[in-house]
Design an enzyme around this catalytic site. Structure first.
Site, PDB file in Angstrom:
ATOM      1  N   PRO A  97       0.892  -1.281   0.159  1.00  0.00           N
ATOM      2  CA  PRO A  97      -0.239  -0.144  -0.044  1.00  0.00           C
ATOM      3  C   PRO A  97       0.811   1.204  -0.147  1.00  0.00           C
ATOM      4  O   PRO A  97       0.133   2.412  -0.114  1.00  0.00           O
ATOM      5  CB  PRO A  97      -0.889  -0.296   1.244  1.00  0.00           C
ATOM      6  CG  PRO A  97      -0.551  -1.465   2.048  1.00  0.00           C
ATOM      7  CD  PRO A  97       0.585  -1.942   1.116  1.00  0.00           C
ATOM      8  N   ARG A 162      -3.214  -8.252 -20.715  1.00  0.00           N
ATOM      9  CA  ARG A 162      -4.494  -7.973 -21.792  1.00  0.00           C
ATOM     10  C   ARG A 162      -3.869  -6.940 -22.747  1.00  0.00           C
ATOM     11  O   ARG A 162      -4.521  -6.497 -23.960  1.00  0.00           O
ATOM     12  CB  ARG A 162      -5.738  -7.634 -21.197  1.00  0.00           C
ATOM     13  CG  ARG A 162      -5.875  -6.595 -20.380  1.00  0.00           C
ATOM     14  CD  ARG A 162      -7.203  -6.307 -19.461  1.00  0.00           C
ATOM     15  NE  ARG A 162      -8.339  -6.020 -20.521  1.00  0.00           N
ATOM     16  CZ  ARG A 162      -8.546  -4.819 -21.074  1.00  0.00           C
ATOM     17  NH1 ARG A 162      -7.550  -4.063 -21.001  1.00  0.00           N
ATOM     18  NH2 ARG A 162      -9.517  -4.897 -21.818  1.00  0.00           N
TER      19      ARG A 162
HETATM   20  N1  ADE Z   1      -0.633  -5.271   0.145  1.00  0.00           N
HETATM   21  C1  ADE Z   1      -1.641  -5.010   1.066  1.00  0.00           C
HETATM   22  N2  ADE Z   1      -2.590  -3.907   0.666  1.00  0.00           N
HETATM   23  C2  ADE Z   1      -1.992  -3.607  -0.808  1.00  0.00           C
HETATM   24  C3  ADE Z   1      -2.424  -2.700  -1.626  1.00  0.00           C
HETATM   25  N3  ADE Z   1      -3.386  -1.652  -1.327  1.00  0.00           N
HETATM   26  N4  ADE Z   1      -1.785  -2.559  -2.719  1.00  0.00           N
HETATM   27  C4  ADE Z   1      -0.536  -3.573  -3.236  1.00  0.00           C
HETATM   28  N5  ADE Z   1      -0.415  -4.483  -2.076  1.00  0.00           N
HETATM   29  C5  ADE Z   1      -0.838  -4.254  -1.022  1.00  0.00           C
END
Ligand code: ADE
Length: 263
Positions: A97, A162
């Site tokens: 995240p 894709r």
């Molecule tokens: N791992 C946990 N949450 C995530 C997210 N929002 N994007 C990418 N990897 C993650």
């Protein structure tokens, strides 16, 4: 294109990768997805992949040794003390995240590589030395937190695959997608021409392709204007597009004015 996925949950991947367009792309050799279990690169009796955080606090942290060993051995990177080879051209992407937020233009950018490594985080996080010394890019699929990077990795694989040549049946299939042209996509209809009294717009049945193209462009502009006006700032717009949007703004301000007069 070849993806090398590093995960502690390899069982998550097959069902999706063995379905529909991705399945066909794999069968036709247009994409390869190799799933590597990080646990296979542990050497202790319990196959330990996580440990307690230094400094205390809750949760477990992914250990660096198995992750480095997995990625270095699969990608053929020599570990120190061997001097680093000339820059490897394989991005090593951590799904987290904290990464840059994934979008269609990042999918386009990644589709130019021939090989990509994806590292799926688990537990509370991973040892910072992985991020600092192994990973070359960090990608998030949105501002929310999942339990791990496996679903984000599948999303990235799907969006990139894709875009690869010959993956979609229609060679122009990806060009009109929402986001591909900087706008949301126009609405689609198929048979029957009337369903429960709801009719397909006449223009689509007219056979006049000039009119159909114009209608689709205007629908895409209007949808974007209503749902994602932020996208219009970056979209490539013609003079006619801009005029059409001005008309929409005008209509909107007239409706708002008449609503406030009604109060
Ligand atoms: N791992 C946990 N949450 C995530 C997210 N929002 N994007 C990418 N990897 C993650």
């Amino acid at each position: 294109m070849q993806f090398e996925v590093f995960t502690l949950l390899p069982e998550v991947f097959p069902s999706y990768l063995e379905t529909s367009i991705i399945k066909r792309a794999r069968e036709r050799g247009l994409v390869r997805v190799n799933i590597h279990n990080i646990r296979d690169y542990t050497h202790d009796k319990h196959h330990t992949t996580d440990d307690m955080p230094y400094g205390g606090g809750g949760g477990m942290v992914m250990k660096p040794e198995p992750v480095f060993e997995a990625v270095e051995s699969v990608l053929g990177l020599a570990p120190p003390p061997t001097p680093p080879e000339p820059e490897s051209n394989i991005p090593i992407i951590l799904l987290t995240p904290q990464g840059r937020v994934f979008n269609q233009s990042i999918a386009q950018e990644l589709s130019a590589y021939s090989r990509i490594a994806l590292l799926c985080g688990r537990y509370e996080g991973l040892d910072e030395r992985i991020r600092a010394n192994l990973v070359t890019d960090e990608i998030s699929i949105g501002d929310y937190v999942l339990t791990g990077g496996e679903l984000p990795a599948l999303i990235l694989i799907d969006a990139v695959t894709r875009l690869l040549p010959n993956v979609l049946g229609d060679p122009t299939g990806a060009e009109d997608d929402s986001h591909a042209m900087g706008l949301l996509e126009y609405p689609h209809y198929t048979r029957p021409p009337e369903f429960r009294g709801w009719k397909v717009p006449d223009v689509l049945l007219s056979g006049d392709h000039g009119k159909i193209d114009k209608w689709r462009r205007e629908q895409a502009l209007e949808r974007t204007f209503r749902k994602r006006p932020d996208m219009l700032d970056k979209a490539e717009l013609t003079k006619e597009d801009k005029k059409f949007i001005e008309g929409l703004k005008h209509a909107l301000s007239n409706t708002e004015r008449s609503k406030s007069n009604d109060l």
